[in-house]
Design an enzyme around this catalytic site. Structure first.
Site, PDB file in Angstrom:
ATOM      1  N   ASP A   1      12.556   1.644   2.288  1.00 36.96           N
ATOM      2  CA  ASP A   1      11.741   2.635   1.583  1.00 36.96           C
ATOM      3  C   ASP A   1      11.577   3.954   2.342  1.00 36.96           C
ATOM      4  O   ASP A   1      11.236   4.970   1.752  1.00 36.96           O
ATOM      5  CB  ASP A   1      10.343   2.060   1.257  1.00 36.96           C
ATOM      6  CG  ASP A   1       9.642   1.505   2.494  1.00 36.96           C
ATOM      7  OD1 ASP A   1      10.207   1.597   3.595  1.00 36.96           O
ATOM      8  OD2 ASP A   1       8.525   0.967   2.357  1.00 36.96           O
TER       9      ASP A   1
ATOM     10  N   ASP B   1       4.490  -1.673  10.141  1.00 39.71           N
ATOM     11  CA  ASP B   1       4.069  -0.416   9.551  1.00 39.71           C
ATOM     12  C   ASP B   1       2.549  -0.405   9.548  1.00 39.71           C
ATOM     13  O   ASP B   1       1.919  -1.394   9.153  1.00 39.71           O
ATOM     14  CB  ASP B   1       4.597  -0.270   8.117  1.00 39.71           C
ATOM     15  CG  ASP B   1       4.408   1.145   7.636  1.00 39.71           C
ATOM     16  OD1 ASP B   1       5.375   1.921   7.674  1.00 39.71           O
ATOM     17  OD2 ASP B   1       3.261   1.492   7.258  1.00 39.71           O
TER      18      ASP B   1
ATOM     19  N   ARG C   1       5.041   2.795  14.911  1.00 36.25           N
ATOM     20  CA  ARG C   1       6.429   2.935  15.371  1.00 36.25           C
ATOM     21  C   ARG C   1       6.557   2.629  16.869  1.00 36.25           C
ATOM     22  O   ARG C   1       5.947   3.281  17.715  1.00 36.25           O
ATOM     23  CB  ARG C   1       6.992   4.312  15.013  1.00 36.25           C
ATOM     24  CG  ARG C   1       6.339   5.480  15.678  1.00 36.25           C
ATOM     25  CD  ARG C   1       6.828   6.793  15.087  1.00 36.25           C
ATOM     26  NE  ARG C   1       6.357   6.953  13.707  1.00 36.25           N
ATOM     27  CZ  ARG C   1       6.074   8.124  13.148  1.00 36.25           C
ATOM     28  NH1 ARG C   1       6.237   9.246  13.803  1.00 36.25           N
ATOM     29  NH2 ARG C   1       5.634   8.197  11.912  1.00 36.25           N
TER      30      ARG C   1
HETATM   31  C1  MIC Z   1       3.976   6.361   8.850  1.00 32.41           C
HETATM   32  O1  MIC Z   1       3.340   6.429   7.812  1.00 32.41           O
HETATM   33  O2  MIC Z   1       3.719   7.047   9.846  1.00 32.41           O
HETATM   34  C2  MIC Z   1       5.129   5.373   8.932  1.00 32.41           C
HETATM   35  C3  MIC Z   1       6.375   6.149   8.928  1.00 32.41           C
HETATM   36  O3  MIC Z   1       5.122   4.557   7.795  1.00 32.41           O
HETATM   37  C4  MIC Z   1       4.943   4.549  10.196  1.00 32.41           C
HETATM   38  C5  MIC Z   1       6.062   3.667  10.518  1.00 32.41           C
HETATM   39  C6  MIC Z   1       7.240   4.357  11.139  1.00 32.41           C
HETATM   40  O4  MIC Z   1       7.056   5.291  11.919  1.00 32.41           O
HETATM   41  O5  MIC Z   1       8.349   3.937  10.860  1.00 32.41           O
HETATM   42  C7  MIC Z   1       3.677   3.697  10.201  1.00 32.41           C
HETATM   43  O6  MIC Z   1       2.732   4.020   9.522  1.00 32.41           O
HETATM   44  O7  MIC Z   1       3.578   2.723  10.964  1.00 32.41           O
HETATM   45 FE1  SF4 Z   2       5.651   5.295   3.761  1.00 38.87          FE
HETATM   46 FE2  SF4 Z   2       4.075   5.397   5.922  1.00 38.87          FE
HETATM   47 FE3  SF4 Z   2       3.912   7.254   3.989  1.00 38.87          FE
HETATM   48 FE4  SF4 Z   2       3.085   4.819   3.509  1.00 38.87          FE
HETATM   49  S1  SF4 Z   2       2.233   6.222   5.002  1.00 38.87           S
HETATM   50  S2  SF4 Z   2       4.333   6.068   2.152  1.00 38.87           S
HETATM   51  S3  SF4 Z   2       4.522   3.590   4.647  1.00 38.87           S
HETATM   52  S4  SF4 Z   2       5.645   6.872   5.345  1.00 38.87           S
END
Ligand code: MIC
Ligand code: SF4
Length: 645
Positions: free
Chosen positions: A64, A119, A537
């Site tokens: 996604d 996540d 992350r």
């Molecule tokens: C975000 O909303 O910051 C992300 C991208 O979903 C991250 C995960 C990631 O950095 O891959 C998260 O919320 O953990």
């Molecule tokens: Fe995707 Fe993170 Fe944004 Fe949610 S907060 S939509 S998981 S990038």
């Protein structure tokens, strides 16, 4: 004494430690989820553990985040995740099926179960009474292998909701209010448990909006009771059998109570650049806007988009505004199409995006220079949109939609009476974009497909007796993982390639950092409070590890990031006296003499600032297990040393 809902689920799942607040406990994990941007690392780590098949009740791999395929990298990573999932007993949600949290809520989550996801917004599952936590990829890999997930036994904060929301005031305004009250660090070490009569009037998607954005409080998770509303939602998803009623005991004792009368809430917005910089729309005023984005795991449900369609119907997006809408899942998208509401969005001039994270993670739709963008998302950290000087305001779908028409930030209550929302008795159910894993018999012949983008991840070495290194970077308070390891369409495709992605480490703060850190060989970072807030992350630990960072010294850490540092053997040290932060400067040479012995003995860790000729006291707040990981250079080494345990 009665138990909170949090305590009940923990009691059912505790496999290590005791339910004593502040101590470390290990939980049995029923379900896991990964997304693609963290998933490649998680599955490489899972492979390194040598477990054939996941031991959870349900593990799902979602695609996604990295859906903008401007080169081979993302597509290769999707194929890797699809094939590794098939081989090891994991369900695979294909690109196009939707955002992990939205789809998991619709199709897989179950009240009373534990879920961890790579996540930070995994607590979305708390909307149906799950104990759902965001975690680093390595923790998820361990849980897939049947290992426990370790957290600090949390305090439980009761958010007691009374009254009912007024027309056009919605769940987003509730969580923005909580953020205004508690701040982005107010939830660290705590679970937010929602109770009170006000809960009854909130639908499952509304509850999920609230638990989703509990991540922005730094909370371990957030949870709602599982009640008749939950049953109706699961029934409409064709899985009433997954329902169980769950709530706190009437005499449950909470560590803190925050009361919110829903009827007093007004439309709110989080102003740049922090989710807790919350003001009423009235206080901000009718500022002119350039862009509106509707979607993300916070606000992309059918209920949200139906309200948006109602507001847009028969209107045209303001000539100075670009409106982008990403439905949260294929189910939502399809139902919007079937009921005709999608046509209202298209007709008004909305730019419909695929069901994915998209602009929320800077994957396209970056605003213009200095552009003001209203977003229904959960994070407005500086630079996250892809435009460094973009001004991002976090708002409800209602506020976003009306403002897209007027061209200025607008209070949706100007729309008059709101039509009632009736949840469909049956959602469209078609799981054709979720590929089941191969059977145990077929699994050995499944080939794992690895593209050239996938490079081995760095593994630390055991902690030396002493450390001497310079301060290559000093940063302030509330440094986010988006500062440490930025995302966006250029950098995200490198998530499987730590050497390449580390070139962007701290790019938001200081573009010269990677080069300087590499030249120094070994280094230390100094930070303020709530260091590492935001995402789960692991790359925010893996890239510094690759660049030779040995320790982070700061005033306090965010939960998931601290665990990621420990999992990778980087020392997370806190100042005993916060004022000492001011005494160390970037460029100072530091020494941590006999640091190994100090950790073994559980004593304070003395940091000698050789440049200044002073000594500073720091501590390492760690469980015995955490200590073991730091001494061995991370969780993988520690696990190997302990015979796979
Ligand atoms: C975000 O909303 O910051 C992300 C991208 O979903 C991250 C995960 C990631 O950095 O891959 C998260 O919320 O953990
Ligand atoms: Fe995707 Fe993170 Fe944004 Fe949610 S907060 S939509 S998981 S990038």
């Amino acid at each position: 004494m009665g138990l909170t809902l949090t305590e009940k689920i923990i009691k059912d799942h505790i496999v290590d430690g005791e339910m004593i607040k502040g101590t470390e406990i290990g939980l049995r994990i029923d379900q896991t989820l990964t997304q693609d941007a963290t998933g490649t690392m998680a599955y490489l780590q899972f492979e390194a553990m040598g477990v054939d098949r996941v031991k959870t009740e349900r593990s799902v791999a979602y695609i996604d985040h990295n859906t903008l395929q401007s080169g081979f990298e993302n597509a290769d990573d999707h194929r890797f995740i699809g094939s590794v999932a098939k081989k090891h007993g994991i369900w695979f949600s294909r690109p196009g099926n939707g955002i992990c949290h939205q789809v998991h809520l619709e199709r897989f989550g179950k009240p009373g179960k534990t879920l961890i996801g790579s996540d930070s917004h995994t607590p979305t599952g708390g909307g149906i009474g799950m104990f759902a936590c965001g975690a680093g990829g390595l923790d998820v890999a361990v849980a897939m292998g049947g290992g426990a997930y370790y957290i600090t036994m949390p305090e439980v904060v009761n958010i007691k909701l009374t009254g009912k929301l007024n027309d056009w005031v919605s769940a987003k305004d509730v969580i923005l209010k909580v953020l205004q009250i508690l701040s982005v660090k107010g939830g660290v070490g705590k679970v937010m448990e929602y109770t009170g009569d006000g809960v009854l009037s909130l639908s499952v998607p509304e509850r999920a909006t609230i638990t989703n954005m509990g991540a922005e409080l730094g909370a371990t998770t957030s949870i709602f009771p599982s009640d008749e509303t939950t049953r109706a939602f699961l029934k409409a998803q064709g899985r009433e059998e997954d329902y169980i009623p769950l709530s706190a005991d009437p005499d449950a004792v909470y560590d803190k109570v925050v009361e919110i009368d829903l009827s007093t809430l007004e439309p709110l917005a989080a102003c740049p650049h922090s989710p807790d910089n919350v003001k009423t729309i009235g206080e901000i005023g009718n500022i002119k806007i350039d862009q509106v984005c509707i979607g993300s795991c916070t606000n992309s449900s059918m209920q949200d988009l139906l309200k948006v369609a109602h507001i847009l119907k028969g209107k045209t997006v303001h000539p100075d505004v670009s409106l982008a809408i990403a439905p949260g899942s294929k189910q939502v998208y399809n139902m919007m199409a079937q009921c005709g509401a999608l046509s209202d969005l298209i007709d008004a001039g909305a730019r419909i995006l695929e069901c994915a994270c998209g602009p929320c993670i800077g994957m396209g739709q970056s605003p213009n220079s200095h552009g003001i963008s209203l977003r229904t998302f959960n994070r407005n950290f500086e630079g996250r949109s892809g435009t460094k000087d973009g001004q991002i305001y976090l708002v409800s779908p209602e506020t976003a939609a009306i403002s897209a028409i007027t061209g200025v930030l607008t209070d949706p209550r100007t729309l008059g009476a709101m039509p009632p929302y009736v949840m469909p008795e049956k959602f469209i159910i078609n799981d054709n974009m979720v590929t089941p894993p191969a059977s145990p018999e077929e699994a050995p012949s499944v080939e794992v497909l690895r593209g050239p983008n996938i490079k081995p991840f760095p593994i630390n070495t055991p902690l030396p007796d002493s450390i001497e290194a310079g301060v290559t970077l000093k940063v302030g308070d509330n440094i986010t993982t988006d500062h440490i390891m930025p995302a966006g369409s250029k950098i995200l495709p490198l998530r499987s390639n730590i050497p390449a992605i580390s070139e962007y480490c701290f790019a938001v703060c200081d573009e010269t950092f990677p080069k300087r850190a590499k030249e120094a060989g070994k280094s230390i970072i100094v930070g303020g409070s709530n260091y590492g807030q935001g995402s789960s992350r692991e790359h925010a630990a893996l890239a510094p590890l690759y660049l030779g960072v040995k320790a982070i010294i700061c005033k306090s850490f965010a939960r998931i990031h601290k665990q990621n540092l420990i999992n990778n053997g980087i020392l997370p040290l806190t100042f005993v006296n916060e004022a000492d932060y001011d005494k160390i400067d970037q460029g100072d040479e530091l020494a941590l003499p006999d640091v190994r012995k100090a950790i073994e003995n559980g004593s304070k860790i003395i940091v000698r600032d050789i440049t200044k000729g002073i000594e500073i006291e720091t501590t390492l707040e760690l469980s015995e297990r955490g200590k073991g990981m730091i001494l061995e250079g991370g969780l993988l080494n520690y696990t190997k040393k302990n015979g796979g345990k």
